[in-house]
Design a protein around this motif. Structure first.
Motif, short mmCIF file in Angstrom:
data_model
loop_
_atom_site.label_atom_id
_atom_site.label_comp_id
_atom_site.label_asym_id
_atom_site.label_seq_id
_atom_site.Cartn_x
_atom_site.Cartn_y
_atom_site.Cartn_z
N PHE A 281 -0.53 -18.11 62.89
CA PHE A 281 -1.55 -17.15 63.30
C PHE A 281 -1.31 -16.63 64.72
CE2 PHE A 281 -3.82 -19.60 60.00
CZ PHE A 281 -4.19 -18.55 59.18
N HIS A 282 -0.91 -17.51 65.62
CA HIS A 282 -0.67 -17.08 66.99
C HIS A 282 0.43 -16.01 67.05
CE1 HIS A 282 -2.37 -21.16 67.26
NE2 HIS A 282 -2.94 -20.73 68.38
N THR A 283 1.46 -16.18 66.23
CA THR A 283 2.56 -15.22 66.21
C THR A 283 2.09 -13.87 65.68
OG1 THR A 283 4.16 -17.01 65.84
CG2 THR A 283 4.86 -14.75 65.31
N ALA A 284 1.34 -13.90 64.59
CA ALA A 284 0.85 -12.65 63.99
C ALA A 284 0.00 -11.86 64.98
CB ALA A 284 0.05 -12.96 62.73
N VAL A 285 -0.91 -12.54 65.65
CA VAL A 285 -1.82 -11.85 66.57
C VAL A 285 -1.07 -11.35 67.81
CG1 VAL A 285 -3.83 -12.14 68.05
CG2 VAL A 285 -3.83 -13.10 65.75
N LEU A 286 -0.17 -12.17 68.35
CA LEU A 286 0.56 -11.77 69.55
C LEU A 286 1.49 -10.58 69.27
CD1 LEU A 286 1.39 -15.24 71.11
CD2 LEU A 286 -0.17 -13.51 72.02
N VAL A 287 2.12 -10.56 68.12
CA VAL A 287 2.98 -9.43 67.77
C VAL A 287 2.13 -8.15 67.62
CG1 VAL A 287 4.51 -8.44 66.03
CG2 VAL A 287 4.77 -10.84 66.72
N ALA A 288 0.98 -8.26 66.94
CA ALA A 288 0.10 -7.11 66.78
C ALA A 288 -0.40 -6.62 68.14
CB ALA A 288 -1.08 -7.48 65.88
N LEU A 289 -0.72 -7.57 69.03
CA LEU A 289 -1.16 -7.19 70.37
C LEU A 289 -0.04 -6.46 71.12
CD1 LEU A 289 -3.22 -7.29 72.68
CD2 LEU A 289 -2.30 -9.55 73.29
N VAL B 245 -7.56 -14.09 71.96
CA VAL B 245 -8.39 -15.12 72.61
C VAL B 245 -8.90 -16.11 71.58
CG1 VAL B 245 -10.54 -15.53 73.87
CG2 VAL B 245 -9.06 -13.63 74.52
N LEU B 246 -9.34 -15.60 70.43
CA LEU B 246 -9.88 -16.49 69.39
C LEU B 246 -8.82 -17.45 68.86
CD1 LEU B 246 -12.18 -14.10 67.30
CD2 LEU B 246 -12.88 -15.98 68.79
N THR B 247 -7.60 -16.97 68.66
CA THR B 247 -6.57 -17.84 68.09
C THR B 247 -6.24 -19.03 68.99
OG1 THR B 247 -4.80 -16.48 69.02
CG2 THR B 247 -5.48 -16.01 66.75
N PHE B 248 -6.50 -18.89 70.28
CA PHE B 248 -6.20 -19.97 71.21
C PHE B 248 -7.44 -20.82 71.54
CE2 PHE B 248 -2.60 -17.18 71.96
CZ PHE B 248 -1.54 -18.08 72.05
N THR B 249 -8.56 -20.49 70.90
CA THR B 249 -9.79 -21.24 71.22
C THR B 249 -10.50 -21.83 70.00
OG1 THR B 249 -11.08 -19.16 71.17
CG2 THR B 249 -10.25 -19.92 73.32
N VAL B 250 -10.20 -21.32 68.80
CA VAL B 250 -10.93 -21.81 67.62
C VAL B 250 -10.03 -22.72 66.79
CG1 VAL B 250 -12.40 -19.76 67.56
CG2 VAL B 250 -10.27 -19.82 66.22
N SER B 251 -10.63 -23.34 65.80
CA SER B 251 -9.89 -24.27 64.95
C SER B 251 -9.03 -23.52 63.93
CB SER B 251 -10.86 -25.17 64.19
OG SER B 251 -11.64 -24.40 63.27
N ARG B 252 -8.06 -24.21 63.36
CA ARG B 252 -7.20 -23.60 62.34
C ARG B 252 -8.02 -23.20 61.13
NH1 ARG B 252 -2.04 -22.95 60.71
NH2 ARG B 252 -1.66 -22.99 58.47
N GLN B 253 -9.00 -24.02 60.75
CA GLN B 253 -9.83 -23.69 59.59
C GLN B 253 -10.58 -22.37 59.81
OE1 GLN B 253 -12.88 -26.54 58.66
NE2 GLN B 253 -13.47 -25.54 56.76
N PHE B 254 -11.10 -22.18 61.01
CA PHE B 254 -11.79 -20.92 61.31
C PHE B 254 -10.83 -19.74 61.18
CE2 PHE B 254 -13.13 -17.50 64.06
CZ PHE B 254 -14.49 -17.40 63.85
N MET B 255 -9.61 -19.93 61.70
CA MET B 255 -8.64 -18.84 61.63
C MET B 255 -8.29 -18.51 60.18
SD MET B 255 -6.03 -19.43 64.84
CE MET B 255 -5.67 -21.18 64.55
N GLU B 256 -8.11 -19.51 59.35
CA GLU B 256 -7.76 -19.28 57.96
C GLU B 256 -8.86 -18.57 57.20
OE1 GLU B 256 -6.73 -23.03 56.31
OE2 GLU B 256 -4.77 -23.14 57.30
N GLN B 257 -10.09 -18.77 57.63
CA GLN B 257 -11.22 -18.16 56.93
C GLN B 257 -11.64 -16.81 57.51
OE1 GLN B 257 -14.17 -21.36 57.14
NE2 GLN B 257 -13.81 -21.79 54.98
N TRP B 258 -11.55 -16.65 58.84
CA TRP B 258 -12.22 -15.52 59.47
C TRP B 258 -11.33 -14.52 60.20
CZ3 TRP B 258 -16.92 -14.26 58.16
CH2 TRP B 258 -17.77 -15.25 57.64
N LEU B 259 -10.08 -14.83 60.48
CA LEU B 259 -9.26 -13.87 61.21
C LEU B 259 -9.02 -12.58 60.41
CD1 LEU B 259 -6.49 -15.67 63.31
CD2 LEU B 259 -8.71 -14.77 64.01
N GLN B 260 -8.85 -12.72 59.13
CA GLN B 260 -8.66 -11.53 58.30
C GLN B 260 -9.92 -10.66 58.27
OE1 GLN B 260 -6.06 -10.23 57.51
NE2 GLN B 260 -5.78 -9.69 55.38
N PRO B 261 -11.10 -11.22 57.98
CA PRO B 261 -12.32 -10.40 58.03
C PRO B 261 -12.55 -9.78 59.40
CG PRO B 261 -12.74 -12.45 56.87
CD PRO B 261 -11.38 -12.57 57.45
#
Length: 260
Positions: A22-30, A63-79
């Protein structure tokens, strides 16, 4: 192609998320969103709502990818990414700068940009994209709300892969198809397009003189082989700055082939 450039950060993110960390995906998009803003600045293009919105969206997601849990990212980063582009597109329409129009004006002549047809088409297409992004957002929030174990990595549970992936990107495809097909159906024949202009006349000019000046000015604008018709003059002229003896009058006209 311009609008594809505006969508680039989200496209890159949607391709990468779930396939790389997830960190890679977000950083590349940024990084892509930063590059888009820099490229626009270097080329002298005005800041477009979609590009600025992408930068803001992926700053928040980073910011979220470096502060929230992996479960949160798997559920909510796409929405959240879907909600980001929805809010950006909606904001562009509400502030009177539909993002489709910001890309469509590039390379278009002044008479096209100022026409009612152009404004109507770009507004309709913007709202089509807004509806698609709203549907994408609504669909992708269903799995984490209905099923606390749902994730974007789940390819076995229909609720997850349908609502996270199939439905949202089907809506994206429909919006892209409509963007390609609708403009040709909405554009009136060239001779029905109303063009706007202004001409200068002396303040004491009579109506017949105004009509003559408006006609001559319009015919100079349309060029050889064409003629202006259905010429209409605005209700009031505006005095020129520093010259009260002359006024600038608004007028409209249509163009057709000159009769021989």
């Amino acid at each position: 192609m311009g609008i594809l450039f505006g969508f680039a950060p989200w496209i890159v993110y949607w391709v990468l998320v779930g396939n790389v960390p997830f960190h890679t995906a977000v950083l590349v998009a940024l990084a892509v969103s930063v590059a888009a803003v820099v490229a626009a600045r270097v080329s002298g293009s005005p800041g477009r709502t979609l590009e600025i919105g992408a930068l803001a969206t992926f700053l928040v997601l980073t910011v979220l990818t470096f502060t929230v849990s992996r479960q949160f990212m798997e559920q909510w980063l796409q929405p959240l990414s879907n909600a980001g582009i929805f809010l950006v597109a909606l904001t562009s329409a509400l502030i009177g700068r539909p993002f489709v129009r910001e890309f469509a004006v590039v390379g278009q002549p002044k008479e096209v940009i100022e026409s009612e047809t152009f404004a109507r088409i770009t507004s309709v297409l913007t709202w089509i994209w807004i509806a698609a992004f709203a549907g994408m957002t609504a669909s992708s929030v269903i799995p984490p709300i209905v099923d606390g174990d749902a994730t974007i990595l789940d390819v076995h549970t229909p609720l997850s892969f349908l609502c996270y992936w199939v439905i949202p990107y089907s809506l994206l495809g429909v919006a892209a198809l409509l963007t390609r097909l609708l403009p040709d159906r909405m554009v009136p024949p060239p001779e029905e397009i109303v063009r706007k202009t202004t001409f200068v006349a002396f303040a004491e000019a009579e109506i017949d003189q105004l009509i003559y000046l408006a006609t001559e000015h319009a015919n100079r604008e349309v060029g050889a082989g064409k003629e202006a018709y259905d010429i209409r003059i605005g209700s009031k002229g505006v005095p020129l700055v520093g010259d009260d003896t002359r006024e600038s009058w608004p007028s409209t006209y249509k163009v057709r082939d000159r009769k021989r």
